[in-house]
Design an enzyme around this catalytic site. Sequence first.
Site, PDB file in Angstrom:
ATOM      1  N   GLN A  61      -2.720  -0.217  -1.678  1.00 19.51           N
ATOM      2  CA  GLN A  61      -3.474   1.014  -1.441  1.00 19.51           C
ATOM      3  C   GLN A  61      -2.531   2.188  -1.298  1.00 19.51           C
ATOM      4  O   GLN A  61      -1.317   2.037  -1.210  1.00 19.51           O
ATOM      5  CB  GLN A  61      -4.311   0.861  -0.166  1.00 19.51           C
ATOM      6  CG  GLN A  61      -3.505   0.443   1.041  1.00 19.51           C
ATOM      7  CD  GLN A  61      -4.372   0.054   2.232  1.00 19.51           C
ATOM      8  OE1 GLN A  61      -4.303   0.705   3.263  1.00 19.51           O
ATOM      9  NE2 GLN A  61      -5.177  -0.990   2.101  1.00 19.51           N
ATOM     10  N   HIS A  98      -2.819   6.425   0.521  1.00 13.99           N
ATOM     11  CA  HIS A  98      -3.669   7.329   1.300  1.00 13.99           C
ATOM     12  C   HIS A  98      -3.454   8.755   0.813  1.00 13.99           C
ATOM     13  O   HIS A  98      -2.319   9.170   0.585  1.00 13.99           O
ATOM     14  CB  HIS A  98      -3.338   7.216   2.789  1.00 13.99           C
ATOM     15  CG  HIS A  98      -3.412   5.811   3.289  1.00 13.99           C
ATOM     16  ND1 HIS A  98      -4.572   5.070   3.280  1.00 13.99           N
ATOM     17  CD2 HIS A  98      -2.456   4.980   3.768  1.00 13.99           C
ATOM     18  CE1 HIS A  98      -4.331   3.861   3.758  1.00 13.99           C
ATOM     19  NE2 HIS A  98      -3.049   3.783   4.051  1.00 13.99           N
ATOM     20  N   GLU A 130       1.338   6.574   7.755  1.00 16.97           N
ATOM     21  CA  GLU A 130       1.439   5.474   8.721  1.00 16.97           C
ATOM     22  C   GLU A 130       2.851   4.899   8.717  1.00 16.97           C
ATOM     23  O   GLU A 130       3.594   5.044   7.751  1.00 16.97           O
ATOM     24  CB  GLU A 130       0.387   4.390   8.448  1.00 16.97           C
ATOM     25  CG  GLU A 130       0.282   3.935   7.024  1.00 16.97           C
ATOM     26  CD  GLU A 130      -1.000   3.163   6.707  1.00 16.97           C
ATOM     27  OE1 GLU A 130      -1.941   3.158   7.506  1.00 16.97           O
ATOM     28  OE2 GLU A 130      -1.044   2.568   5.626  1.00 16.97           O
ATOM     29  N   HIS A 144       1.298   0.911  -1.389  1.00 19.93           N
ATOM     30  CA  HIS A 144       1.891  -0.075  -0.479  1.00 19.93           C
ATOM     31  C   HIS A 144       0.894  -1.187  -0.181  1.00 19.93           C
ATOM     32  O   HIS A 144      -0.308  -1.047  -0.424  1.00 19.93           O
ATOM     33  CB  HIS A 144       2.322   0.593   0.832  1.00 19.93           C
ATOM     34  CG  HIS A 144       1.185   1.230   1.576  1.00 19.93           C
ATOM     35  ND1 HIS A 144       0.782   2.518   1.326  1.00 19.93           N
ATOM     36  CD2 HIS A 144       0.339   0.765   2.540  1.00 19.93           C
ATOM     37  CE1 HIS A 144      -0.247   2.823   2.105  1.00 19.93           C
ATOM     38  NE2 HIS A 144      -0.535   1.769   2.854  1.00 19.93           N
ATOM     39  N   ARG A 157      -7.752   2.260  -3.034  1.00 23.05           N
ATOM     40  CA  ARG A 157      -7.241   0.907  -3.288  1.00 23.05           C
ATOM     41  C   ARG A 157      -6.790   0.730  -4.736  1.00 23.05           C
ATOM     42  O   ARG A 157      -7.319   1.360  -5.638  1.00 23.05           O
ATOM     43  CB  ARG A 157      -8.312  -0.136  -2.946  1.00 23.05           C
ATOM     44  CG  ARG A 157      -8.596  -0.198  -1.465  1.00 23.05           C
ATOM     45  CD  ARG A 157      -9.679  -1.196  -1.088  1.00 23.05           C
ATOM     46  NE  ARG A 157      -9.932  -1.102   0.350  1.00 23.05           N
ATOM     47  CZ  ARG A 157     -10.728  -0.203   0.908  1.00 23.05           C
ATOM     48  NH1 ARG A 157     -11.365   0.658   0.136  1.00 23.05           N
ATOM     49  NH2 ARG A 157     -10.895  -0.158   2.208  1.00 23.05           N
TER      50      ARG A 157
END
Length: 423
Positions: free
Chosen positions: A110, A112, A137, A276, A295
């Site tokens: 996925q 972001h 993240e 990632h 995704r």
Amino acid sequence: MAAPRVFPLSCAVQQYAWGKMGYNSEVARLLASSDPLAQIAEDKPYAELWMGTHPRGDAKIFDNGISQKTLGQWIAENQDSLGSKVKDTFNGNLPFLFKVLSVETPLSIQAHPNKELAEKLHLQAPQHYPDANHKPEMAIALTPFQGLCGFRPVEEIVTFLKKVPEFQFLIGDEAATHLKQTMSHDSQAVASALQSCFSHLMKSEKKVVAEQLNLLVKRISQQVAAGNNMEDIFGELLLQLHQQYPGDIGCFAIYFLNLLNLKPGEAMFLEANVPHAYLKGDCVECMACSDNTVRAGLTPKFIDVPTLCEMLSYTPSSSKDRLFLPTRSQEDPYLSIYDPPVPDFAIMKMEVPGSVTEYKVLALDSASILLVVQGTVIASTPTTQTPIPLQRGGVLFIGANESVSLKLTEPKDLLIFRACCLL
């Protein structure tokens, strides 16, 4: 008496199917250690521990001196506890979600979106993109941890195109040749050629992907059965991914993305638009508060291929360059700080030897959440009346500008992580 601004939290556990089972899970072990009433089921997955104010797992408060029952409710009524800059920058909300993950089977590949794209996607398709925030993240390994992160150096991808004809077939000769030719060109030409190759793969028909994957799996299985080592094309990993996600396009992504094997304490930072996947192991993770995920594979869920291929960062880098290194504190010999280039969060790691009897957690102009991974302490502050015992798995909320003294109750090393916001 002033209301407490430092207090223990009882945190939500998410039992997603990809989590480790029962006591194999660090999440379950932390839960069992911190809560004597917790019932751990050996046949159930314990995937994530959530420490924060997310509506799907708002931490509970059991302190009788506090009328609010969750951290989200408490912060809403005690805004100054966030710290003045944090409160103003993030509209009175705790900007991060702190987690522990225990991964048994791979999570989807996925990426972001950045803030700008997140706002656009949320407007266009709120059913797939539930909010307008970005979601950087960071993961820090607690046990040996394996993940995919960012595009490999082009030389490595070209080598896989030579060694894995099924991979080359899906990319197509034209795109593959173009990638080889751009190896010595500028970064823009490389990114464009890489995008073309990745897009060809992602837009392949499902039937064709399944056929090529079956051919590759058969070839690797035969070679392994004959005693040949297939690690130069990640044979074992490919067979494992195919077993878990048969026919899934994500199985081929291992030839595009860096494979990282993190040792405990090593970290990876996942900025916006970087593809990632977490494959296996236990980690602490911190992220901006968002549920936006685009995704790319290893998933039965919705894959938004056009958005994905358009948004990704096609900047190749080595796996070594994907490691995120902490800085050691000048003032505190036991403190390391993982401070990524985003305002939403940072993580502090405190490794205190058992020979130390007392350790001071310094005040910050930010609310923070502290997790005890190893050791047993009694926490006290100048403003709390009653000391707070904390053991492995214990979680403590610390309001802005509050310092905490930790008394080690046994001569065992202490390992603590603290999520905060360093504006």
